[in-house]
Design a protein around this motif. Structure first.
Motif, PDB file in Angstrom:
ATOM      1  N   ASP A 168       1.088  -1.065  -0.449  1.00  0.00           N
ATOM      2  CA  ASP A 168       0.029   0.252   0.125  1.00  0.00           C
ATOM      3  C   ASP A 168       0.886   0.999  -0.079  1.00  0.00           C
ATOM      4  OD1 ASP A 168       0.085   1.927   3.224  1.00  0.00           O
ATOM      5  OD2 ASP A 168       0.079  -0.731   3.695  1.00  0.00           O
ATOM      6  N   THR A 169       0.424   3.097  -0.468  1.00  0.00           N
ATOM      7  CA  THR A 169       1.260   3.547  -0.788  1.00  0.00           C
ATOM      8  C   THR A 169       1.876   3.815   0.521  1.00  0.00           C
ATOM      9  OG1 THR A 169      -0.406   4.828  -2.282  1.00  0.00           O
ATOM     10  CG2 THR A 169       1.072   5.914  -1.567  1.00  0.00           C
ATOM     11  N   THR A 170       1.437   4.064   1.503  1.00  0.00           N
ATOM     12  CA  THR A 170       1.843   4.462   2.583  1.00  0.00           C
ATOM     13  C   THR A 170       2.763   3.649   3.210  1.00  0.00           C
ATOM     14  OG1 THR A 170      -0.293   4.933   3.501  1.00  0.00           O
ATOM     15  CG2 THR A 170       1.372   4.934   5.783  1.00  0.00           C
ATOM     16  N   ALA A 171       3.186   2.416   3.172  1.00  0.00           N
ATOM     17  CA  ALA A 171       4.366   1.982   3.689  1.00  0.00           C
ATOM     18  C   ALA A 171       5.471   2.172   2.890  1.00  0.00           C
ATOM     19  CB  ALA A 171       3.326   0.156   3.396  1.00  0.00           C
ATOM     20  N   PHE A 172       4.612   1.811   0.304  1.00  0.00           N
ATOM     21  CA  PHE A 172       6.063   2.231   0.124  1.00  0.00           C
ATOM     22  C   PHE A 172       6.123   3.352   0.635  1.00  0.00           C
ATOM     23  CE2 PHE A 172       7.378   2.632  -4.397  1.00  0.00           C
ATOM     24  CZ  PHE A 172       7.990   0.912  -4.758  1.00  0.00           C
ATOM     25  N   THR A 173       5.861   4.382   0.431  1.00  0.00           N
ATOM     26  CA  THR A 173       6.722   5.617   0.498  1.00  0.00           C
ATOM     27  C   THR A 173       7.437   5.699   1.844  1.00  0.00           C
ATOM     28  OG1 THR A 173       4.604   6.698   0.041  1.00  0.00           O
ATOM     29  CG2 THR A 173       5.847   7.634   1.104  1.00  0.00           C
ATOM     30  N   LEU A 174       6.750   4.782   3.017  1.00  0.00           N
ATOM     31  CA  LEU A 174       7.840   5.338   4.233  1.00  0.00           C
ATOM     32  C   LEU A 174       8.828   4.081   4.110  1.00  0.00           C
ATOM     33  CD1 LEU A 174       8.189   5.906   6.719  1.00  0.00           C
ATOM     34  CD2 LEU A 174       6.682   3.572   7.569  1.00  0.00           C
ATOM     35  N   SER A 175       8.944   2.771   3.119  1.00  0.00           N
ATOM     36  CA  SER A 175      10.222   2.515   2.941  1.00  0.00           C
ATOM     37  C   SER A 175      11.334   3.285   1.977  1.00  0.00           C
ATOM     38  CB  SER A 175       9.904   1.037   2.344  1.00  0.00           C
ATOM     39  OG  SER A 175      10.613   0.057   2.033  1.00  0.00           O
ATOM     40  N   GLN A 176      10.757   3.439   0.995  1.00  0.00           N
ATOM     41  CA  GLN A 176      11.283   4.603   0.372  1.00  0.00           C
ATOM     42  C   GLN A 176      12.352   5.718   0.874  1.00  0.00           C
ATOM     43  OE1 GLN A 176       8.992   6.964  -3.016  1.00  0.00           O
ATOM     44  NE2 GLN A 176      10.644   7.400  -4.075  1.00  0.00           N
ATOM     45  N   GLU A 177      11.490   6.718   1.698  1.00  0.00           N
ATOM     46  CA  GLU A 177      11.973   7.011   2.540  1.00  0.00           C
ATOM     47  C   GLU A 177      13.518   7.189   3.567  1.00  0.00           C
ATOM     48  OE1 GLU A 177       8.597   9.056   4.483  1.00  0.00           O
ATOM     49  OE2 GLU A 177       7.883  10.647   2.810  1.00  0.00           O
ATOM     50  N   ASN A 178      12.871   5.798   3.762  1.00  0.00           N
ATOM     51  CA  ASN A 178      14.143   5.197   4.309  1.00  0.00           C
ATOM     52  C   ASN A 178      14.989   4.272   3.805  1.00  0.00           C
ATOM     53  OD1 ASN A 178      13.572   6.249   7.659  1.00  0.00           O
ATOM     54  ND2 ASN A 178      10.971   5.803   7.135  1.00  0.00           N
ATOM     55  N   GLU A 179      15.049   5.144   2.931  1.00  0.00           N
ATOM     56  CA  GLU A 179      16.199   3.661   1.538  1.00  0.00           C
ATOM     57  C   GLU A 179      16.328   2.697   1.993  1.00  0.00           C
ATOM     58  OE1 GLU A 179      19.743   5.558   1.660  1.00  0.00           O
ATOM     59  OE2 GLU A 179      18.594   8.027   0.862  1.00  0.00           O
ATOM     60  N   LEU A 180      15.288   1.613   2.838  1.00  0.00           N
ATOM     61  CA  LEU A 180      14.893   0.127   3.283  1.00  0.00           C
ATOM     62  C   LEU A 180      15.119  -0.780   1.928  1.00  0.00           C
ATOM     63  CD1 LEU A 180      15.131  -1.947   5.121  1.00  0.00           C
ATOM     64  CD2 LEU A 180      12.551  -1.095   5.461  1.00  0.00           C
ATOM     65  N   PRO A 181      15.251  -1.299   0.510  1.00  0.00           N
ATOM     66  CA  PRO A 181      14.853  -2.230  -0.151  1.00  0.00           C
ATOM     67  C   PRO A 181      13.866  -3.550   0.199  1.00  0.00           C
ATOM     68  CG  PRO A 181      16.940  -3.224   0.470  1.00  0.00           C
ATOM     69  CD  PRO A 181      16.805  -1.185   1.817  1.00  0.00           C
ATOM     70  N   ILE A 182      12.843  -3.623  -0.674  1.00  0.00           N
ATOM     71  CA  ILE A 182      12.108  -4.119  -0.948  1.00  0.00           C
ATOM     72  C   ILE A 182      12.191  -5.666  -1.611  1.00  0.00           C
ATOM     73  CG2 ILE A 182       9.383  -5.013  -0.618  1.00  0.00           C
ATOM     74  CD1 ILE A 182       9.240  -1.928  -0.122  1.00  0.00           C
TER      75      ILE A 182
END
Length: 235
Positions: free
Chosen positions: A195-209
């Protein structure tokens, strides 16, 4: 090994196995064995699990139920799944702790960041139940939040599909798979990863998925050994 500390995100539906509802003990045992192999290599493992095999708050809300009540029911479903996975892991000889975002002191520890990290350092698997503890947030958001808090190296999203495709491969035979893709490309192409909230949080913290097929035996250990498994979302 490619990573030292991982957060594994599992959907509740994954626990159903061949069933239409609930928990398949055979699937649980398979997951436990795969996770044990990872622990035996010295990798620290945290897990966030969904509750969709038991109850989904959004579905309840669409049928007239109060959304907050429905989401709290969904949080309890993730705790049930967490208890089941904890039992399977301990049957496989893996020391495990279940921590929840909502207090259920008789069955699980409350989530305490420092305690969770200490468990990981001691080689215990830590399962995070109860989502974020708040309604309107998915277990995807919980997975990213917990991964950031415990300083995980990567989020591994185990699904029934072997990566991210240009379209749904179960509906479109012409869909092609990405081996690597950037956060920006995912957003621009409108691909559904989290979901967008989770994805954006991951992007902002430079955490790869990394999105991969958890139901193929050996995939988890191959991925952590550096083989090209699934799709990696990176900056």
């Amino acid at each position: 090994m490619k990573y030292n500390r991982i957060l594994l995100k599992l959907s509740g539906e994954a626990l159903m196995g061949e069933r239409q509802y609930g928990i398949d003990p055979k699937r649980l045992a398979e997951y436990a064995q795969e996770i044990k192999e990872v622990i035996d290599l010295g990798i620290e493992v945290a897990i966030v699990i969904g509750g969709g095999n038991i109850f989904r708050g959004v579905a309840g809300a669409s049928n007239g139920m109060d959304r907050v009540q429905g989401d709290h029911m969904g949080m309890l479903a993730t705790v049930i799944n967490g208890l089941a996975l904890q039992s399977a892991l301990e049957n496989a000889g893996v020391p495990t702790r279940l921590q929840t975002a909502i207090k259920i002191n008789e069955v699980a520890e409350p989530f305490i960041r420092r305690k969770a990290m200490r468990h990981l350092e001691k080689g215990r698997v830590v399962i995070f139940g109860g989502g974020t503890g708040n309604p309107y947030f998915t277990t995807d958001s919980a997975a990213v939040l917990r991964a950031i808090e415990i300083e995980a190296d990567v989020i591994l999203k185990g699904t029934r599909v072997d990566g991210i495709y240009t379209a749904d491969p179960e509906k479109d035979a012409s869909a092609t798979k990405f081996d690597f893709i950037t956060f920006e490309e995912v957003l621009r192409k409108g691909l559904k990863v989290m979901d967008t909230t989770a994805f954006t949080l991951s992007q902002e913290n430079e955490l790869p998925i990394i999105v991969f097929d958890m139901n193929t035996n050996g995939n988890l250990i191959k991925l952590l050994s550096g083989e090209q498994i699934g799709t990696k979302v990176q900056l």
